[in-house]
Write an enzyme that holds these catalytic residues in place. Structure first.
Site, short mmCIF file in Angstrom:
data_model
loop_
_atom_site.label_atom_id
_atom_site.label_comp_id
_atom_site.label_asym_id
_atom_site.label_seq_id
_atom_site.Cartn_x
_atom_site.Cartn_y
_atom_site.Cartn_z
N HIS A 99 0.82 -1.20 0.00
CA HIS A 99 0.00 0.00 0.00
C HIS A 99 0.86 1.26 0.00
O HIS A 99 2.02 1.24 0.44
CB HIS A 99 -0.93 0.00 1.20
CG HIS A 99 -2.02 -1.03 1.10
ND1 HIS A 99 -3.06 -1.09 1.98
CD2 HIS A 99 -2.22 -2.04 0.21
CE1 HIS A 99 -3.87 -2.09 1.65
NE2 HIS A 99 -3.37 -2.68 0.58
N CYS B 13 -6.42 1.69 5.18
CA CYS B 13 -7.06 0.47 5.63
C CYS B 13 -6.57 0.17 7.06
O CYS B 13 -5.71 0.84 7.59
CB CYS B 13 -6.71 -0.69 4.69
SG CYS B 13 -4.99 -1.24 4.83
N GLU C 152 0.74 3.98 1.82
CA GLU C 152 1.18 4.40 3.15
C GLU C 152 2.35 3.52 3.62
O GLU C 152 3.31 4.02 4.22
CB GLU C 152 0.03 4.30 4.16
CG GLU C 152 -1.21 5.08 3.79
CD GLU C 152 -2.22 4.28 2.98
OE1 GLU C 152 -3.42 4.55 3.13
OE2 GLU C 152 -1.83 3.38 2.20
N CYS D 147 -2.71 -0.45 7.32
CA CYS D 147 -1.94 0.79 7.26
C CYS D 147 -2.18 1.64 8.51
O CYS D 147 -1.26 2.29 9.00
CB CYS D 147 -2.29 1.57 6.00
SG CYS D 147 -1.68 0.76 4.50
#
Length: 148
Positions: free
Chosen positions: A77, A105, A79, A108
């Site tokens: 992801h 999410c 992040e 993260c």
């Protein structure tokens, strides 16, 4: 018209997202402290692995709903990549703000909490309310920019 600081960094996150190799969501993240960019990240396959752009998306192929079964995805992801880049280059992100094109999410969120991120500013809502609950319980400020 001159953008606010939040609009400015969110626009940069949107540009970072254009590097994404994900077929479903192009996500960008920018970690900022004292109006200075510390790190950026976008979602895509791990280093030296094939990208979904080239071989297809396992989530699409298996009809996996957005916001579920995060482990069934090739992508790191945005992040996560921003945190990893900061770590690789020895940059502390403690008490920083992360600007994300999409709401983080739960995975993260946990990483951002442990990285001691102070504030999360996001654009698009992601179907993961538990992530927002974690931020709230951990005392991380969260703000949605715009009404995307």
């Amino acid at each position: 018209m001159r953008p606010t600081i939040d609009e400015y960094f969110m626009e940069i996150a949107t540009i970072v997202a254009k590097r994404s190799t994900c077929l479903r969501n192009q996500v960008g993240a920018v970690i900022v402290k004292d109006k200075r960019i510390l790190s950026t990240g976008y979602n895509g396959a791990p280093r030296n692995l094939e990208h979904c752009l080239d071989i297809g998306c396992i989530r699409q192929q298996n009809n996996i709903a957005s916001g579920t079964r995060h482990e069934l995805c090739r992508a790191v992801h945005a992040e996560q990549n921003a945190i990893i880049q900061a770590a690789l280059h020895g940059v502390s992100i403690e008490n920083a703000t992360v600007y994300c094109t999409h709401q983080p999410c739960i995975l993260c969120a946990k990483m951002l909490i442990n990285a001691r991120i102070e504030k999360v500013v996001f654009g698009v809502v992601y179907p993961d309310k538990e992530a927002l609950n974690f931020f709230d319980k951990a005392g991380v400020k969260v703000e949605q920019l715009g009404s995307s």
